[in-house]
Design a protein around this motif. Sequence first.
Motif, PDB file in Angstrom:
ATOM      1  N   HIS A  53     -24.118  27.865  21.160  1.00 25.97           N
ATOM      2  CA  HIS A  53     -24.596  27.838  22.542  1.00 25.97           C
ATOM      3  C   HIS A  53     -25.787  28.765  22.738  1.00 25.97           C
ATOM      4  CE1 HIS A  53     -21.833  25.164  24.512  1.00 25.97           C
ATOM      5  NE2 HIS A  53     -20.827  25.705  23.853  1.00 25.97           N
ATOM      6  N   ILE A  54     -25.741  29.934  22.084  1.00 24.14           N
ATOM      7  CA  ILE A  54     -26.837  30.890  22.230  1.00 24.14           C
ATOM      8  C   ILE A  54     -28.121  30.349  21.607  1.00 24.14           C
ATOM      9  CG2 ILE A  54     -27.643  33.159  21.477  1.00 24.14           C
ATOM     10  CD1 ILE A  54     -24.514  33.856  21.840  1.00 24.14           C
ATOM     11  N   TYR A  99     -28.840  27.170  21.093  1.00 22.24           N
ATOM     12  CA  TYR A  99     -29.274  26.039  21.931  1.00 22.24           C
ATOM     13  C   TYR A  99     -30.051  26.540  23.141  1.00 22.24           C
ATOM     14  CZ  TYR A  99     -26.395  22.405  19.657  1.00 22.24           C
ATOM     15  OH  TYR A  99     -25.866  21.516  18.790  1.00 22.24           O
ATOM     16  N   LYS A 100     -29.491  27.600  23.762  1.00 19.42           N
ATOM     17  CA  LYS A 100     -30.140  28.130  24.968  1.00 19.42           C
ATOM     18  C   LYS A 100     -31.513  28.688  24.637  1.00 19.42           C
ATOM     19  CE  LYS A 100     -30.692  29.628  29.179  1.00 19.42           C
ATOM     20  NZ  LYS A 100     -31.323  28.686  30.110  1.00 19.42           N
ATOM     21  N   ILE A 110     -19.214  34.396  25.488  1.00 20.75           N
ATOM     22  CA  ILE A 110     -20.476  33.825  25.977  1.00 20.75           C
ATOM     23  C   ILE A 110     -21.090  34.700  27.066  1.00 20.75           C
ATOM     24  CG2 ILE A 110     -21.501  31.867  27.235  1.00 20.75           C
ATOM     25  CD1 ILE A 110     -20.879  30.681  24.708  1.00 20.75           C
ATOM     26  N   SER A 164     -24.687  36.254  26.539  1.00 22.86           N
ATOM     27  CA  SER A 164     -25.852  35.867  27.342  1.00 22.86           C
ATOM     28  C   SER A 164     -26.524  37.095  27.954  1.00 22.86           C
ATOM     29  CB  SER A 164     -25.505  34.826  28.413  1.00 22.86           C
ATOM     30  OG  SER A 164     -24.283  35.082  29.002  1.00 22.86           O
ATOM     31  N   LEU A 221     -29.514  37.044  25.316  1.00 21.63           N
ATOM     32  CA  LEU A 221     -30.442  36.191  26.064  1.00 21.63           C
ATOM     33  C   LEU A 221     -31.082  36.912  27.247  1.00 21.63           C
ATOM     34  CD1 LEU A 221     -28.175  33.008  26.136  1.00 21.63           C
ATOM     35  CD2 LEU A 221     -30.199  33.316  24.724  1.00 21.63           C
ATOM     36  N   TRP A 252     -26.649  18.383  27.066  1.00 18.06           N
ATOM     37  CA  TRP A 252     -26.396  19.816  27.196  1.00 18.06           C
ATOM     38  C   TRP A 252     -27.680  20.622  27.121  1.00 18.06           C
ATOM     39  CZ3 TRP A 252     -23.103  22.557  29.513  1.00 18.06           C
ATOM     40  CH2 TRP A 252     -22.863  23.887  29.187  1.00 18.06           C
ATOM     41  N   ILE A 253     -28.588  20.241  26.200  1.00 21.60           N
ATOM     42  CA  ILE A 253     -29.871  20.943  26.089  1.00 21.60           C
ATOM     43  C   ILE A 253     -30.663  20.762  27.386  1.00 21.60           C
ATOM     44  CG2 ILE A 253     -32.020  21.205  24.777  1.00 21.60           C
ATOM     45  CD1 ILE A 253     -29.916  21.771  22.860  1.00 21.60           C
ATOM     46  N   LEU A 272     -29.254  23.164  29.800  1.00 25.47           N
ATOM     47  CA  LEU A 272     -29.629  24.539  29.466  1.00 25.47           C
ATOM     48  C   LEU A 272     -31.099  24.826  29.740  1.00 25.47           C
ATOM     49  CD1 LEU A 272     -27.694  25.346  26.176  1.00 25.47           C
ATOM     50  CD2 LEU A 272     -27.193  26.087  28.494  1.00 25.47           C
ATOM     51  N   LEU A 326     -27.204  30.243  30.585  1.00 22.71           N
ATOM     52  CA  LEU A 326     -25.999  29.912  29.813  1.00 22.71           C
ATOM     53  C   LEU A 326     -24.758  30.489  30.482  1.00 22.71           C
ATOM     54  CD1 LEU A 326     -24.722  28.687  27.247  1.00 22.71           C
ATOM     55  CD2 LEU A 326     -25.167  30.850  26.100  1.00 22.71           C
ATOM     56  N   SER A 327     -24.906  31.695  31.078  1.00 23.90           N
ATOM     57  CA  SER A 327     -23.750  32.329  31.730  1.00 23.90           C
ATOM     58  C   SER A 327     -23.341  31.592  33.003  1.00 23.90           C
ATOM     59  CB  SER A 327     -24.036  33.799  32.022  1.00 23.90           C
ATOM     60  OG  SER A 327     -25.188  33.928  32.821  1.00 23.90           O
ATOM     61  N   PHE A 343     -22.045  27.500  31.034  1.00 25.84           N
ATOM     62  CA  PHE A 343     -20.825  27.476  30.222  1.00 25.84           C
ATOM     63  C   PHE A 343     -19.539  27.548  31.050  1.00 25.84           C
ATOM     64  CE2 PHE A 343     -17.644  29.002  27.237  1.00 25.84           C
ATOM     65  CZ  PHE A 343     -17.741  27.998  26.291  1.00 25.84           C
TER      66      PHE A 343
END
Lengths: 124, 136
Positions: free
Chosen positions: A20-21, A23-24, A91, A95, A99, B74-75, B78, B83-84, B87
């Motif tokens: 997920h990280i 991807y972000k 997550i 983040s 991030l 999903w991309i 995002l 993300l926080s 998700f």
Amino acid sequence: MTLKIFMLILLAEICSAGMHILYKKGANSLENEPTKSIKDYIIFAFKILKIPVIWCGLVMVCCGMAMWLIVLAHTDLSVAFPLDSIQYIIILAASFFFLGEKLNRERIMGTLFVVLGIVLVATK
Amino acid sequence: MQRTKGRLTPVVFTLIIMTDIIESFAELFFKKAAMATNIPDVGFSNFFDFLSRMASGSGFWIGISFYVINFFLWIAVLSQIDLSVAFPTGSTSYIIVALLSIIFLGEQVSPAQWTGILFIITGIFFISRSTQKEAE
């Protein structure tokens, strides 16, 4: 559930968080694309595939999925499910640290509510 | 997609719910495919045998194609929000699964589980509010 399976689940969760990280990080580099026709969507999809970090995320998800397949064959989903709530904490922290997302009190409180809710829903 | 300034807009929220629904179905197909291999004890030694048996069935590939669709969705999500935010909002899948099992499987949802669903909704409400504050 044996310790081995538990460790495998934890490792799979970490892989998934890593995915997920990455991807972000990749998604952050995307410009605001016009999405008016099907052609625009295809161009958007190709832009996604051209980002290297996204591919790193894909490798991670493959590792995580292989672990999940082994876990699923061994354990009932109802046992593995409540453990999923760990992911939300990982997550949230990631983040913030990786991030640089701004976390205010409402977001942290909301996430904690979600975690508590999942534990309640998933435990029978 | 319209610029959302990091807000959890109805469009973004709908996209997240879509990824949840698709993922639930993908996992269902994977579980079926894993059971159909008839290998009770999967470990690192027979993993590739297990994988090749999975890949010979159609369920596995349906699951994979759902994952591919989800990946792009999903991309896209995002690229619009933190993300926080994205998700935890994805935890609506727990509500969807509970509702589906009531409607299609006639399962009972316990009071504790209803409380959990209420907690999840409250949590998402707070998270959505946190993005409005940020945008102002």
